[in-house]
Design an enzyme around this catalytic site. Structure first.
Site, mmCIF file in Angstrom:
data_model
loop_
_atom_site.group_PDB
_atom_site.id
_atom_site.type_symbol
_atom_site.label_atom_id
_atom_site.label_comp_id
_atom_site.label_asym_id
_atom_site.label_seq_id
_atom_site.Cartn_x
_atom_site.Cartn_y
_atom_site.Cartn_z
ATOM 1 N N LYS A 1 0.866 -1.181 0.000
ATOM 2 C CA LYS A 1 0.000 0.000 0.000
ATOM 3 C C LYS A 1 0.901 1.229 0.000
ATOM 4 O O LYS A 1 1.649 1.459 0.954
ATOM 5 C CB LYS A 1 -0.919 0.025 1.216
ATOM 6 N N GLY B 1 -7.730 9.541 10.317
ATOM 7 C CA GLY B 1 -7.935 9.614 11.756
ATOM 8 C C GLY B 1 -8.996 10.581 12.226
ATOM 9 O O GLY B 1 -9.223 10.708 13.427
ATOM 10 N N ALA C 1 -9.366 5.848 4.803
ATOM 11 C CA ALA C 1 -9.221 7.015 5.683
ATOM 12 C C ALA C 1 -10.532 7.777 5.840
ATOM 13 O O ALA C 1 -11.265 7.989 4.873
ATOM 14 C CB ALA C 1 -8.128 7.960 5.209
ATOM 15 N N GLY C 2 -10.800 8.177 7.072
ATOM 16 C CA GLY C 2 -11.940 9.024 7.374
ATOM 17 C C GLY C 2 -13.146 8.316 7.935
ATOM 18 O O GLY C 2 -14.049 8.951 8.489
ATOM 19 N N ASN D 1 -8.534 1.841 10.227
ATOM 20 C CA ASN D 1 -7.758 1.531 11.419
ATOM 21 C C ASN D 1 -8.307 2.284 12.629
ATOM 22 O O ASN D 1 -8.815 1.703 13.578
ATOM 23 C CB ASN D 1 -6.288 1.855 11.194
ATOM 24 N N SER D 2 -8.256 3.627 12.570
ATOM 25 C CA SER D 2 -8.645 4.443 13.728
ATOM 26 C C SER D 2 -10.078 4.183 14.175
ATOM 27 O O SER D 2 -10.376 4.194 15.372
ATOM 28 C CB SER D 2 -8.478 5.937 13.401
#
Length: 264
Positions: A106, A167, A193-194, A215-216
């Protein structure tokens, strides 16, 4: 005219996956929580920041591969923390060496530490080098449809436009650009993301994304293991809703049942 959609396998670099949820391995309290959350997510692909996580480059330190063995999970090394093409390419080469010739990576090249927004110029440079060197490149990018098209033309195997800044948990901030990318795409499109909660993941899938990486949203939840399971179901629900096709939106109400045959 109704659109009939039939599901197709989720394929990356010639390998078929059952789960359309990809998860990160950072920000958890400890290795055990990491292991349990990823198990609960049902993910088959886990992404690892090579510059921040030990996957063998630091002998004597805890190795993430001890709890996430490559014979069970597809390890997706990423270039998080890289701010130019040279750093990113070097990191991917290190990952391939550590993972015995593993080519799936990635690519993310960041513009600054405040926004973690992708530096698309450096991303394009790195992508060209990595593709020429035989890497299977999944690439984190902005939601600019033109950049997404260029990355596909270079030879990346998947484009991963952000939904919101890394994040932030803001969800999909610009669904319209994402729809354009999806309409033009000839390679898999994954939201990256987001995402903040399960409904964000569902919306991404309802729009037609092949998968979602996060992830977050899991690691920073109050109950990460529970949230991981919620995300697993959200991805399935969103995919099924996309295939089913939602009802059209209407300004005014319409009766759910026919009026014929009512007692007068």
């Amino acid at each position: 005219m109704s659109i009939v959609r039939s599901d197709k396998p989720f394929v990356l670099a010639g390998r078929t996956y059952q789960s359309r949820l990809l998860v990160g391995t950072g920000k958890y309290r400890d290795m055990e929580e990491t292991r349990l959350a990823i198990e609960a997510s049902g993910a088959e692909i886990v992404t690892v920041a090579v510059r921040r996580t030990n996957i063998g480059q630091n002998p004597g330190e805890p190795n993430l591969l001890d709890i996430l063995p490559p014979d069970r999970y597809t390890i997706l090394p990423n270039t998080a923390g890289c701010y130019d093409a040279i750093e990113a390419v070097r990191t991917c080469r290190l990952a391939r060496e550590l993972l015995d010739g593993h080519n799936l990576v990635k690519l993310e090249v960041l513009a600054d530490q405040k926004t973690l927004f992708p530096n698309v110029i450096e991303t394009l440079k790195a992508a060209e080098v990595l593709v020429k060197e035989g890497f299977d490149v999944m690439v984190y990018t902005s939601d600019d449809p033109i950049i997404a098209r260029q990355l596909a033309e270079i030879g990346c195997i998947a484009v991963m436009p952000l939904a919101g800044l890394i994040g932030t948990g803001l969800g999909i901030c610009n669904p319209y650009n994402l729809q354009i990318i999806l309409e033009e795409a000839k390679i898999p499109v994954l939201v990256d993301a987001g995402v903040g909660t399960a409904s964000d993941a569902t919306i991404a899938m309802e729009l037609g994304c092949e998968a979602v990486l996060m992830n977050s949203a899991i690691a920073n939840a109050q109950q990460p293991i529970m949230m991981a399971e919620a995300m697993k179901h959200a991805i399935v629900a969103g995919r099924l809703a996309y295939l089913a096709g939602r009802m059209p939106k209407k300004l005014y109400a319409s009766a759910s049942s026919p009026l014929d045959g009512l007692i007068k």
